[in-house]
Design a protein around this motif. Structure first.
Motif, PDB file in Angstrom:
ATOM      1  N   ASP A  26      38.536  33.613  46.012  1.00 45.30           N
ATOM      2  CA  ASP A  26      37.520  34.203  46.884  1.00 45.30           C
ATOM      3  C   ASP A  26      37.834  33.926  48.349  1.00 45.30           C
ATOM      4  O   ASP A  26      37.514  34.738  49.226  1.00 45.30           O
ATOM      5  N   LYS A  31      35.689  39.041  49.127  1.00 45.05           N
ATOM      6  CA  LYS A  31      35.201  40.204  48.365  1.00 45.05           C
ATOM      7  C   LYS A  31      35.142  41.488  49.170  1.00 45.05           C
ATOM      8  O   LYS A  31      35.302  42.579  48.616  1.00 45.05           O
ATOM      9  N   GLN A  32      34.906  41.410  50.498  1.00 48.53           N
ATOM     10  CA  GLN A  32      34.755  42.639  51.279  1.00 48.53           C
ATOM     11  C   GLN A  32      36.056  43.429  51.389  1.00 48.53           C
ATOM     12  O   GLN A  32      36.050  44.594  51.789  1.00 48.53           O
ATOM     13  N   LEU A  34      37.929  44.036  48.743  1.00 46.22           N
ATOM     14  CA  LEU A  34      38.220  44.543  47.405  1.00 46.22           C
ATOM     15  C   LEU A  34      37.628  45.929  47.182  1.00 46.22           C
ATOM     16  O   LEU A  34      37.594  46.414  46.055  1.00 46.22           O
ATOM     17  N   ARG A  35      37.150  46.568  48.225  1.00 47.43           N
ATOM     18  CA  ARG A  35      36.438  47.841  48.085  1.00 47.43           C
ATOM     19  C   ARG A  35      37.360  49.049  48.046  1.00 47.43           C
ATOM     20  O   ARG A  35      36.897  50.185  48.049  1.00 47.43           O
ATOM     21  N   THR A  36      38.646  48.831  47.998  1.00 46.93           N
ATOM     22  CA  THR A  36      39.590  49.939  47.985  1.00 46.93           C
ATOM     23  C   THR A  36      40.274  50.017  46.638  1.00 46.93           C
ATOM     24  O   THR A  36      40.427  49.007  45.947  1.00 46.93           O
ATOM     25  N   ILE A  37      40.667  51.220  46.232  1.00 46.72           N
ATOM     26  CA  ILE A  37      41.409  51.380  44.998  1.00 46.72           C
ATOM     27  C   ILE A  37      42.909  51.250  45.252  1.00 46.72           C
ATOM     28  O   ILE A  37      43.696  51.281  44.310  1.00 46.72           O
ATOM     29  N   ARG A  87      40.846  37.714  40.427  1.00 45.69           N
ATOM     30  CA  ARG A  87      41.276  38.864  41.239  1.00 45.69           C
ATOM     31  C   ARG A  87      42.763  38.808  41.578  1.00 45.69           C
ATOM     32  O   ARG A  87      43.261  37.886  42.215  1.00 45.69           O
ATOM     33  N   HIS A  89      44.156  40.728  43.565  1.00 42.67           N
ATOM     34  CA  HIS A  89      44.295  41.046  44.986  1.00 42.67           C
ATOM     35  C   HIS A  89      44.749  39.830  45.792  1.00 42.67           C
ATOM     36  O   HIS A  89      45.376  39.990  46.849  1.00 42.67           O
TER      37      HIS A  89
END
Length: 208
Positions: A26, A31-32, A34-37, A87, A89
């Protein structure tokens, strides 16, 4: 069929110590971001709250913001690095920032697996060995390390070699440029023999 990727036999470059224990995913990738694909642009979110203040200004006390460390290739971290959520990411963000290897006493288990699957090298060393590397980097005019995957050693700026271990399967994937599918397909003859024996013994298992 899965195609081989670039072979990886060595990693060399600037090494930055970020000796924070329990640095979770985190924090590594908030988290902000992670909004993309898409995987692109995650380098901007890497360790965001450590690198930037509440106004979005770079924190001068973060080593990755200090002159020269924008080109960091190797991160020296604290224990339990990458704990927390699963995650992936976090791994992608480290790689997009330019980091190819992390050296730490221990890792979150899922992060460790994600790193290897994405060809980010996670090295585990005893704390004493890490302390010695950090001390050698502090005394060097160029704080760089050389990681050799063929000999499984890390060369410090003073020439000292530190050995490390890596599972043979993981080392082979990196050195030979294989992903999990390509590595499995190399055992295809043995898989087919097993399948034939299995079906012969249990013919009702045959797939028509």
């Amino acid at each position: 069929m899965s195609k081989p990727t670039e072979k990886l036999t060595s990693i060399a470059g600037l090494a930055a110590p970020l000796l924070i224990d329990n640095l979770d995913t985190d924090q590594i990738m908030p988290k902000q971001f992670l909004r993309t694909i898409s995987k692109e642009g995650l380098d901007k979110g890497l360790l965001y709250d450590l690198r930037f203040d509440g106004d979005g200004q770079p924190r001068t006390d973060c080593i990755l913001n200090q002159p020269g460390y924008e080109a960091t290739r190797i991160l020296i971290a604290g224990s339990n690095f990458g704990c927390g959520s699963s995650r992936e990411h976090a791994v992608w963000g480290l790689q997009q920032f330019g980091i190819a290897a992390v050296i730490a006493p221990s890792y979150g288990e899922i992060f460790y697996g994600n790193a290897l699957n994405n060809r980010l090298l996670p090295i585990m060393l005893e704390q004493a060995a890490i302390d010695a590397l950090v001390a050698a980097l502090a005394q060097a005019s160029q704080p760089t390390l050389e990681i050799d995957l063929l000999t499984l050693t890390i060369r410090a700026p003073d020439g000292t070699l530190t050995p490390f271990t890596l599972a043979p399967r993981s080392r082979r994937m990196l050195v030979d440029g294989l992903d999990m599918v390509a590595l499995t397909l190399q055992s295809l003859p043995q898989i087919e023999v097993f399948e034939q024996r299995h079906v012969a013994a249990q013919p009702w298992m045959r797939v028509l």
